[in-house]
Write a protein that holds these residues in place. Structure first.
Motif, PDB file in Angstrom:
ATOM      1  N   ASN A  67       4.818  67.148  58.942  1.00 18.23           N
ATOM      2  CA  ASN A  67       3.903  67.053  57.787  1.00 18.23           C
ATOM      3  C   ASN A  67       4.520  66.323  56.597  1.00 18.23           C
ATOM      4  O   ASN A  67       4.010  66.355  55.487  1.00 18.23           O
ATOM      5  N   ASN A 118       9.787  65.028  58.908  1.00 14.15           N
ATOM      6  CA  ASN A 118       9.222  66.027  59.807  1.00 14.15           C
ATOM      7  C   ASN A 118       7.720  65.777  59.958  1.00 14.15           C
ATOM      8  O   ASN A 118       7.162  64.834  59.376  1.00 14.15           O
ATOM      9  N   GLU A 154      10.642  71.863  65.192  1.00  7.81           N
ATOM     10  CA  GLU A 154       9.777  70.869  64.563  1.00  7.81           C
ATOM     11  C   GLU A 154       9.749  69.589  65.385  1.00  7.81           C
ATOM     12  O   GLU A 154      10.620  69.349  66.215  1.00  7.81           O
ATOM     13  N   SER A 167       6.925  66.968  54.726  1.00 10.40           N
ATOM     14  CA  SER A 167       7.467  67.736  53.594  1.00 10.40           C
ATOM     15  C   SER A 167       8.962  67.462  53.430  1.00 10.40           C
ATOM     16  O   SER A 167       9.529  67.709  52.380  1.00 10.40           O
TER      17      SER A 167
HETATM   18  C1  NAG Z   1       5.338  71.538  56.450  1.00 12.60           C
HETATM   19  O1  NAG Z   1       5.928  72.122  57.578  1.00 12.60           O
HETATM   20  C2  NAG Z   1       6.951  73.045  57.262  1.00 12.60           C
HETATM   21  C3  NAG Z   1       7.604  73.450  58.555  1.00 12.60           C
HETATM   22  O2  NAG Z   1       6.691  73.607  59.584  1.00 12.60           O
HETATM   23  C4  NAG Z   1       6.320  74.211  56.547  1.00 12.60           C
HETATM   24  O3  NAG Z   1       7.331  75.165  56.245  1.00 12.60           O
HETATM   25  C5  NAG Z   1       5.712  73.694  55.253  1.00 12.60           C
HETATM   26  O4  NAG Z   1       5.047  74.732  54.592  1.00 12.60           O
HETATM   27  C6  NAG Z   1       4.737  72.584  55.530  1.00 12.60           C
HETATM   28  N1  NAG Z   1       4.401  71.964  54.261  1.00 12.60           N
HETATM   29  C7  NAG Z   1       3.150  71.592  53.955  1.00 12.60           C
HETATM   30  C8  NAG Z   1       2.989  70.966  52.648  1.00 12.60           C
HETATM   31  O5  NAG Z   1       2.255  71.741  54.745  1.00 12.60           O
END
Ligand code: NAG
Ligand code: NAG
Ligand code: NAG
Ligand code: NAG
Ligand code: NAG
Length: 897
Positions: free
Chosen positions: A35, A33, A77, A37
């Motif tokens: 970022n 995705n 996303e 994660s």
């Molecule tokens: C990454 O993106 C997800 C979905 O948008 C979000 O829930 C999550 O907190 C984010 N994680 C970080 C580490 O930023």
């Protein structure tokens, strides 16, 4: 058996068969995705984000519980697919190294080794990139960055000066907005029978194509009957669609075309192929085939599906100058299975007004019997699954269907789908993928659509099963009837309509398919032009005197024949019912009523279902258990479709008044209230058990019309027989006895490929004259073939209303297992169904905690004799489970009366 050639040399010099090498980039992809994660590894494509997240254990299935909404974050996303792959020096020496994406869903940027090579916005298009200069020896990085289609559609909508409606689907769809602005499967943002699962992914193969000369991409053909020669012949005009990378080139070589069933081939020696600026060219090769040397292809039920192998091969003139292992790269071949048949849509002035609208196949008028096909799965990457397609198409074939309509809100189906339709003799009404909306008509959009139409028509054109094209589903009627509030800008949308469907799509289809009829819309008035406005929009696209109609009634009793009209061709009509597979999708904390309500997208909710049941039976629908609601809704759907279909079949008349009945809809994309005859898990609803008889080649139709006047029709779809002596037997029974109290016979002559009115009676008068009470008796008609005394069909008549029947009682159904064995995972059970009184619509359900899939030889059947036998086939992998009579649950209509 002989083939003559117009212009030929017969020889067999062409070698090894393999074509230019196509190397699929299948395994080892990674999904992340925005970022990072979430990361999923070891992905094999074709695939998509919902599938990959589910397979990796990251999420549940989107089809489970309320996940269509709970997992919506996936669609909001942005996702990236990445692949590392290695190239050798030899790979990159080829003249052409082309990276081909056969299907990208939908908005994406493609990077190769960090360089942006393309952007995509149409999931129905194949994208090709010349990557010879970008690939390196060693490790390469291919990255496809997807943008959320929900966000992407919104960005386009925001950029528009004027809205292109509908903006959003109705609230009860739990859908997403502006899908009409994307060239993406239109149902993926939700439909009235389906969930929103706005997918992203590589839904078809990604290939690296290596070649040094020419690649044969597609083969299409036109068949022309030539009856002016010494012997009748087919002129087979073959169009070979070639590619030379992505820019203009010139090659000299040999192009050979042959029908492999015959020994000789047709060879164009030293053909000079010059491609256009996109590296594309089409070469025409004509051959003549004597009619006496091939057999015709026929639709299901009318003859065999004879197919012939058309092979096209290219060989570069330099072939003899290179080392053996390099030769493949100078040759290319493609093989397609073709069928010899003619098809026409006859639209002629009718004595009783309007134009006819019927299909003639090989010169014979054929009544089209079938259904509408929606994608076999809501996730496009799974919709091409061969197992599902085979199961559904064989269920259509076994139900005596000869046509399916590939509906315009789904996808252009897989090569496998069309090949199987050819094999099973199922003709296809092929919509183009535009449904229930207004669409853009700006030049970029049109250009994309032109490519979409060209590629898909060239890909599927050779299939004999394809009968007709229609450029959209319901968009003409939507505009005319102002479904989406377009009236204030009517002329603008009408102009765009003309630009998109008439000037662009129809034109483009006709360029690549020289043989088939193109309808602008379904429903439409076909060739009738007198009521079109200056934009070509008909005053009433639903006019029953022309073309096809879509017909739904929700406020009239669908069990009554008098509530139907006689159209030329009903390409959609249907009734909802509840499926039974809820135990497979309900979460442990879910409330079933709420889950069903959530998945009921009909704007009238389940009112049409309860209306129909309450109108015909004396039950309060809302107070019933879900099991009973499921049973009664399926029975009610089957009764209504039977009645309506029989109005259409009996209505073919001697003038071909009505010549098609395609009910809505064959299949489902999830467990939900819908119009389908087959449930998502493959189990049949009562309707699909009945439809085989409703569509039988010879059938008996008993139709109660106005004032209880009964018409008894015998319908024959047989084409190779003479008039046949037959008999219709009538017997009257009391509701509480197996012995009939009155019998009559009506001998008659059955005309082939026609309907015969055998007898008509005034039921009320008849019963009164005989001193009988319509509420205490029913009538059973049987159609008997006089030649062999065979029972061809039977049809009951219930002159009294179910609500007011007397003498009917508990039939005390008992099941007894006579065979119970499992071999290789196929479990077979024979059941004796024993009753003490005539039983109405016996439903036997197989119930088991683990095993859900089963087939019954019949279901929802009436039983007027003490014993009937029921065969059950159950998928029981490894024969692990034992089943007994306790696994079968019986319901009859008697218990509700
Ligand atoms: C990454 O993106 C997800 C979905 O948008 C979000 O829930 C999550 O907190 C984010 N994680 C970080 C580490 O930023
Ligand atoms: C997705 O990408 C677009 C730009 O391409 C960006 O505007 C948007 O914020 C991204 N969405 C998410 C959820 O990261
Ligand atoms: C590519 O080649 C490198 C170096 O030989 C090797 O380590 C790597 O595993 C290869 N990658 C793939 C995807 O085959
Ligand atoms: C093609 O034509 C050339 C020159 O006429 C001839 O030598 C060759 O045999 C022909 N090849 C085939 C396959 O007919
Ligand atoms: C399920 O939901 C319905 C409708 O909201 C409600 O009437 C019913 O009481 C619920 N059943 C249970 C067992 O909670």
């Amino acid at each position: 058996m002989r083939v003559i050639f117009l212009w030929l040399i017969s020889l067999n010099l062409l070698l090894h068969g393999t074509q230019a090498i196509s190397f699929p980039l299948r395994d080892g992809w990674t999904l992340t995705n925005e970022n990072k994660s979430i990361e999923v590894n070891d992905i094999s494509i074709p695939s998509g984000v919902y599938s990959d997240l589910e397979n990796s254990g990251e999420t549940e299935s989107v089809l489970f519980s309320f996940n269509d909404v709970n997992l919506r974050w996936i669609a909001l996303e942005n996702w990236t697919y990445n692949l590392e792959f290695n190239m050798t020096e030899i790979d990159l020496e080829h003249h052409f190294v082309i990276l081909t994406f056969n299907g990208i869903d939908t908005l994406a940027e493609i990077y190769l080794n960090g360089k942006l090579i393309g952007e995509t916005n149409n999931m129905f298009i194949r994208y090709r990139f010349d990557v010879k200069q970008i690939l390196i020896v060693g490790t390469n990085q291919l990255t496809v960055e997807f943008q959320s289609p929900v966000e992407g559609a919104k960005i386009i909508a925001d950029s528009l000066e004027n809205e292109i409606p509908p903006k959003c689907p109705p609230e009860m769809y739990h859908g997403e907005c502006h899908v009409n602005l994307l060239r993406k499967m239109q149902a993926s943002f939700a439909w009235d029978w389906g969930l929103a699962a706005p997918s992203m992914g590589l839904w078809k193969n990604v290939d690296l194509e290596f070649y040094d000369s020419i690649l044969i991409r597609d083969v299409t053909y036109q068949l022309i009957e030539m009856n002016d020669l010494n012997e009748d012949a087919w002129m087979l005009k073959v169009f070979v669609h070639l590619e030379t990378g992505t820019t203009a080139s010139e090659f000299i070589g040999i192009l050979a075309v042959d029908l492999t069933e015959f020994k000789e081939s047709l060879v164009l020696n030293f053909t000079n192929v010059i491609t256009d600026d996109n590296g594309e060219a089409t070469v025409e090769v004509d051959m003549t085939v004597l009619k006496s040397s091939v057999k015709l292809w026929w639709p299901n039920g009318y003859g065999k599906q004879e197919m012939y192998t058309l092979r096209v091969r290219w060989e570069d003139e330099r072939i003899n100058e290179v080392a053996y292992f390099e030769r493949n790269f100078l040759t290319s071949s493609k093989t397609v299975s073709i069928g010899f048949r003619t098809i026409e849509v006859v639209q002629e002035e009718m004595d009783n007004g309007g134009l006819s609208f019927y299909f003639k196949v090989n010169g014979i008028p054929i009544f089209m019997k079938g259904s509408n096909w929606i994608p076999s799965h809501i996730l496009p990457e799974k919709s091409y699954d061969q197992g599902r397609i085979k199961e559904l198409l064989s269920a259509a074939r076994d139900a005596n269907m000869n046509m399916l309509r590939v509906w315009g809100g789904g996808v252009y189906e897989s090569d496998y789908f069309y090949s199987l339709a050819d094999k099973y003799g199922i003709l296809l009404w092929q919509d183009f993928m535009f449904a229930c909306a207004m669409y853009p008509a700006d030049e970029d959009f049109l250009e994309s659509v032109r490519t979409e139409v060209k590629q898909n028509v060239r890909r599927i054109q050779y299939h004999p099963s394809i009968a007709i094209h229609a450029t959209n589903n319901e968009n003409e009627v939507a505009l005319r009837q102002d479904w989406y509030g377009t009236n204030s800008r009517f002329s603008e949308f009408a102009q765009d309509y003309r630009t998109l469907y008439v000037n662009t799509i129809t034109d483009e289809i006709k360029k690549h398919d020289l043989t088939r009829e193109v309808l602008t819309s379904s429903p439409s008035n076909g060739d009738y032009n007198a009521d079109r406005d200056k934009y070509g929009i008909s005053l009433d696209p639903q006019d029953p005197h022309f073309g096809d109609i879509h017909f739904y009634i929700y406020d009239h009793n669908g069990w009554l024949a008098k509530n139907y009209h006689q159209p030329r061709f009903a390409s959609e009509y249907g009734f909802q019912s509840f499926p039974s597979g809820w135990s497979e999708v309900i979460g442990k904390d879910d409330n079933l009523t709420e889950l069903i309500d959530h998945r009921q997208h009909h704007p009238l909710k389940s009112k049409p279902i309860s209306f129909l049941v309450e109108e015909n039976l004396l039950v309060k629908f809302d107070s019933l258990s879900w099991d009973d609601k499921i049973y009664l809704s399926q029975l009610s759907q089957a009764m209504a479709i039977k009645t309506e279909t029989e109005v259409y079949r009996a209505g073919r008349g001697s003038f071909m008044n009505t010549m098609g009945a395609l009910f809505w809809q064959l299949n489902d994309v999830w467990v939900a209230p819908s119009w389908s005859s087959i449930e998502f898990n493959g189990n049949f609803k009562i309707l699909h058990h009945w439809i085989k008889d409703i569509f039988a080649p010879q059938t008996l139709i008993t139709q109660l019309g106005l004032l209880n006047k009964l018409n008894v029709f015998a319908v024959s779809d047989e084409i190779n027989t003479d008039v046949k002596p037959m008999t219709v037997q009538m017997r009257i029974y009391k509701w509480n006895e197996f012995e009939s109290i009155l019998a009559e016979s009506h001998p008659f002559n059955m005309t082939p490929n026609a309907v015969t009115l055998v007898t008509e009676i005034d039921v009320e008068k008849y019963f009164t004259d005989k001193g009988l009470n319509i509420n205490e008796n029913f009538v059973l008609y049987k159609l008997i073939d006089d030649t062999d005394k065979r029972l061809v069909a039977s049809s009951p008549v219930f002159p009294g209303k179910f609500k007011t029947l007397k003498l009917i009682g508990d039939p005390k159904v008992k099941l007894q297992i006579t065979t119970n064995r499992c071999e290789n995972g196929e479990h077979r059970i024979s059941l004796d169904v024993k009753i003490e009184k005539p039983a109405l619509f016996i439903s036997v359900k197989f119930v088991h905690d683990v095993i859900k899939r089963y087939r019954m030889s019949k279901n929802g059947f009436m039983q007027f004799e003490p014993i009937q036998v029921l065969q059950v086939n159950i998928k029981n992998p490894n024969c692990e489970y034992k089943f007994g009579v306790e696994n079968f649950k019986v319901t009859t209509l008697n218990q509700f009366l």
